[in-house]
Design a protein around this motif. Structure first.
Motif, PDB file in Angstrom:
ATOM      1  N   PRO A   1      -0.336   4.895   0.310  1.00  0.00           N
ATOM      2  CA  PRO A   1      -1.566   5.442   0.161  1.00  0.00           C
ATOM      3  C   PRO A   1      -2.430   4.574   1.377  1.00  0.00           C
ATOM      4  CG  PRO A   1      -1.147   3.868  -1.638  1.00  0.00           C
ATOM      5  CD  PRO A   1       0.183   4.305  -0.899  1.00  0.00           C
ATOM      6  N   SER A   2      -2.017   3.498   1.780  1.00  0.00           N
ATOM      7  CA  SER A   2      -2.612   2.612   2.792  1.00  0.00           C
ATOM      8  C   SER A   2      -2.505   3.458   4.001  1.00  0.00           C
ATOM      9  CB  SER A   2      -1.930   1.155   2.930  1.00  0.00           C
ATOM     10  OG  SER A   2      -2.399   0.542   1.664  1.00  0.00           O
ATOM     11  N   ALA A   3      -1.399   3.853   4.301  1.00  0.00           N
ATOM     12  CA  ALA A   3      -1.231   4.743   5.314  1.00  0.00           C
ATOM     13  C   ALA A   3      -1.516   6.352   5.505  1.00  0.00           C
ATOM     14  CB  ALA A   3       0.407   4.942   5.810  1.00  0.00           C
ATOM     15  N   GLY A   4      -2.018   6.699   4.293  1.00  0.00           N
ATOM     16  CA  GLY A   4      -2.428   8.263   3.908  1.00  0.00           C
ATOM     17  C   GLY A   4      -1.352   8.977   3.914  1.00  0.00           C
ATOM     18  N   CYS A   5      -0.224   8.704   3.577  1.00  0.00           N
ATOM     19  CA  CYS A   5       0.809   9.804   3.549  1.00  0.00           C
ATOM     20  C   CYS A   5       2.089   9.074   2.528  1.00  0.00           C
ATOM     21  CB  CYS A   5       1.407   9.578   4.897  1.00  0.00           C
ATOM     22  SG  CYS A   5       3.078  10.769   5.449  1.00  0.00           S
ATOM     23  N   GLU A   6       2.258  10.212   1.683  1.00  0.00           N
ATOM     24  CA  GLU A   6       3.631   9.887   0.720  1.00  0.00           C
ATOM     25  C   GLU A   6       4.686  10.367   1.554  1.00  0.00           C
ATOM     26  OE1 GLU A   6       4.775  11.821  -3.480  1.00  0.00           O
ATOM     27  OE2 GLU A   6       2.823  11.991  -2.895  1.00  0.00           O
TER      28      GLU A   6
ATOM     29  N   ALA B   1       2.766   7.550  10.137  1.00  0.00           N
ATOM     30  CA  ALA B   1       2.712   7.077   8.986  1.00  0.00           C
ATOM     31  C   ALA B   1       3.943   5.914   9.132  1.00  0.00           C
ATOM     32  CB  ALA B   1       2.861   7.886   7.686  1.00  0.00           C
ATOM     33  N   VAL B   2       4.973   6.056   9.188  1.00  0.00           N
ATOM     34  CA  VAL B   2       6.181   5.096   9.187  1.00  0.00           C
ATOM     35  C   VAL B   2       5.832   3.835  10.151  1.00  0.00           C
ATOM     36  CG1 VAL B   2       8.688   4.738   9.544  1.00  0.00           C
ATOM     37  CG2 VAL B   2       7.802   6.906   8.515  1.00  0.00           C
ATOM     38  N   GLN B   3       5.326   4.276  11.420  1.00  0.00           N
ATOM     39  CA  GLN B   3       5.024   2.917  12.102  1.00  0.00           C
ATOM     40  C   GLN B   3       3.989   2.166  11.447  1.00  0.00           C
ATOM     41  OE1 GLN B   3       3.987   4.422  16.056  1.00  0.00           O
ATOM     42  NE2 GLN B   3       5.836   6.047  16.060  1.00  0.00           N
ATOM     43  N   ALA B   4       3.148   2.654  10.784  1.00  0.00           N
ATOM     44  CA  ALA B   4       1.877   2.074  10.248  1.00  0.00           C
ATOM     45  C   ALA B   4       2.805   1.276   9.020  1.00  0.00           C
ATOM     46  CB  ALA B   4       0.847   2.995   9.652  1.00  0.00           C
ATOM     47  N   CYS B   5       3.493   1.719   8.360  1.00  0.00           N
ATOM     48  CA  CYS B   5       4.247   0.865   7.206  1.00  0.00           C
ATOM     49  C   CYS B   5       4.755  -0.118   7.541  1.00  0.00           C
ATOM     50  CB  CYS B   5       5.110   1.932   6.362  1.00  0.00           C
ATOM     51  SG  CYS B   5       4.075   3.161   5.437  1.00  0.00           S
ATOM     52  N   VAL B   6       5.685  -0.016   8.781  1.00  0.00           N
ATOM     53  CA  VAL B   6       6.408  -0.869   9.426  1.00  0.00           C
ATOM     54  C   VAL B   6       5.619  -2.021   9.922  1.00  0.00           C
ATOM     55  CG1 VAL B   6       8.356  -1.688  11.047  1.00  0.00           C
ATOM     56  CG2 VAL B   6       8.513   0.517   9.778  1.00  0.00           C
ATOM     57  N   SER B   7       4.650  -1.742  10.360  1.00  0.00           N
ATOM     58  CA  SER B   7       3.775  -2.663  11.179  1.00  0.00           C
ATOM     59  C   SER B   7       3.111  -3.603   9.964  1.00  0.00           C
ATOM     60  CB  SER B   7       2.437  -2.127  11.728  1.00  0.00           C
ATOM     61  OG  SER B   7       1.599  -2.948  12.336  1.00  0.00           O
TER      62      SER B   7
ATOM     63  N   TYR C   1      -2.575  -7.850   4.524  1.00  0.00           N
ATOM     64  CA  TYR C   1      -1.416  -7.055   4.601  1.00  0.00           C
ATOM     65  C   TYR C   1      -1.384  -5.555   4.973  1.00  0.00           C
ATOM     66  CZ  TYR C   1       2.909  -5.472   2.093  1.00  0.00           C
ATOM     67  OH  TYR C   1       4.071  -4.607   1.896  1.00  0.00           O
ATOM     68  N   TYR C   2      -2.509  -5.011   4.231  1.00  0.00           N
ATOM     69  CA  TYR C   2      -2.381  -3.409   4.137  1.00  0.00           C
ATOM     70  C   TYR C   2      -3.455  -2.951   5.508  1.00  0.00           C
ATOM     71  CZ  TYR C   2       0.272  -3.388  -0.039  1.00  0.00           C
ATOM     72  OH  TYR C   2       1.061  -3.749  -1.024  1.00  0.00           O
ATOM     73  N   ILE C   3      -3.403  -3.421   6.692  1.00  0.00           N
ATOM     74  CA  ILE C   3      -4.218  -3.019   7.708  1.00  0.00           C
ATOM     75  C   ILE C   3      -4.146  -1.630   8.029  1.00  0.00           C
ATOM     76  CG2 ILE C   3      -4.691  -3.580  10.170  1.00  0.00           C
ATOM     77  CD1 ILE C   3      -4.977  -6.062   8.432  1.00  0.00           C
TER      78      ILE C   3
END
Length: 365
Positions: free
Chosen positions: A213-218, A318-324, A80-82
């Motif tokens: 936190p997985s994307a390193g961004c709040e 960060a948003v791209q990482a979350c959506v991915s 999940y948290y790639i």
């Protein structure tokens, strides 16, 4: 040896092996369009979470030795948290393993009608969530385990994120309490009541919070509340909850459960078991198509955040990482249900008593 679906993509941790998925549970859309990945830290993650379960006394040593790896709890989070930093993924995986152990204790307390013990646990978990440092050495391993894992999660982002996470998990604990009352009273919630309750007991907001936190961004509120972002997040979680219901239905009927979308459909909509299974599957498939639509909009939203500033670019990434990772949740959940010993009910001696649970510690014989 873990089994992985043939032809998927993940770290160089294991050779691909085809998993046999029952036709009634097979989702060609997932197998074809949702490529599976596995965080390269996974082998170490599995080892360290196994050690953590032992050190925190969350499972007896013999249960850890025989069942921990086969339950695939770390596989679920590593799929999940790639992109998460290793220490973030480790904290998430330990918290996730704790969550499964808590879920099992909750079930055993209900089975053995230990409502007083549940009330005490519920009260103490609320306290540990607010003051993890003060509860790390609590006599109950479940309380100490929550305090340890949550305390580590609280170290990654700001106090505002911590307060949001705590608020969301306080609601989960209270939803678990409603499940206790329903099950002991034999109350099957209506479909709408169940859907609302399920979003809490499955901790939809918690797993979405942990994307940050997985994307390193709040993420700022304007991002988290963007309709496309929220819809994509919700559909990824709804898929997981409903697919879990589909796979868990035999286990939960055997265990006299009342919380399953299929059970609510049978009890309140007059559906047969076969019709209920078809309806749950329809909702599962709809969540996939709705996610794909929301994903496109969310990625366009992410692109628009790159406004030429350093902050805008970082937020867009960060948003791209979350959506991915929302997308990764589909494949990770799907294969987890066919690899994990948690759902292999037909192999248990007693279909109502999971072999990996310490039944005596929860008041059983």
């Amino acid at each position: 040896m873990h089994a992985f679906p043939y032809g998927t993509t993940y770290g160089a941790t294991a050779a691909p092996t085809r998993v046999a998925v029952p036709p009634s549970l097979a989702l060609p859309a997932i197998e074809a369009a949702f490529t599976r990945q596995l965080h390269p830290y996974w082998p170490r993650l599995q080892e360290k979470t196994r050690t953590w379960l032992l050190e925190k006394r969350l499972m007896p040593a013999d249960k850890v030795e025989e069942y921990a790896d086969g339950l695939c709890y770390t596989d679920l989070m590593a799929g999940y948290y790639i992109g998460a930093p290793d220490d973030v993924l480790q904290a998430i995986a330990d918290y996730s393993a704790w969550f499964f152990v808590w879920d099992d204790r909750h079930d055993r307390y209900i089975v053995h009608h230990r409502t007083d013990a549940w009330d005490e646990l519920r009260r103490t978990l609320h306290a540990a969530l607010d003051s993890p440092r003060a509860h790390r050495h609590h006599d109950d391993p479940l309380v100490a385990g929550l305090a340890d894992s949550v305390g580590r999660l609280y170290a990654f982002l700001s106090g505002n994120w911590n307060a949001r996470f705590a608020r969301h998990f306080h609601a989960v604990i209270e939803a678990y309490d409603r499940e206790v009352r329903n099950r002991i009273g034999g109350v099957v919630p209506t479909v709408e009541e169940y859907l609302e309750l399920r979003r809490l007991t499955f901790a939809h907001r918690i797993w979405t919070d942990l994307l940050e936190p997985s994307a390193g961004c709040e993420l700022p509120e304007r991002v988290r509340k963007n309709p496309a972002f929220r819809r994509a997040a919700l559909m990824s979680q709804e898929f997981a909850a409903w697919y879990n219901d589909l796979c868990s239905l035999p286990k939960e009927i055997a265990g006299d459960e009342v919380h399953n979308l299929g059970i609510s459909l049978i009890a309140h909509e007059g559906l047969t078991l076969e019709q209920a299974v078809d309806e749950v599957r329809r909702r599962v498939e709809k969540s996939i198509s709705e996610f794909l639509e929301a994903e496109r909009d969310a990625l366009r939203f992410a692109d628009g955040l790159a406004d030429g500033t350093v902050r805008g670019k970082a937020l867009s990434v960060a948003v791209q990482a979350c959506v991915s990772n929302m997308r990764n949740w589909f494949s990770s959940v799907y294969w987890f249900h066919h690899e994990s010993g948690r759902y292999m009910v037909d192999s248990w001696d007693d279909r109502s008593a999971p072999p990996y649970v310490n039944n005596e510690a929860a008041g059983g014989k």
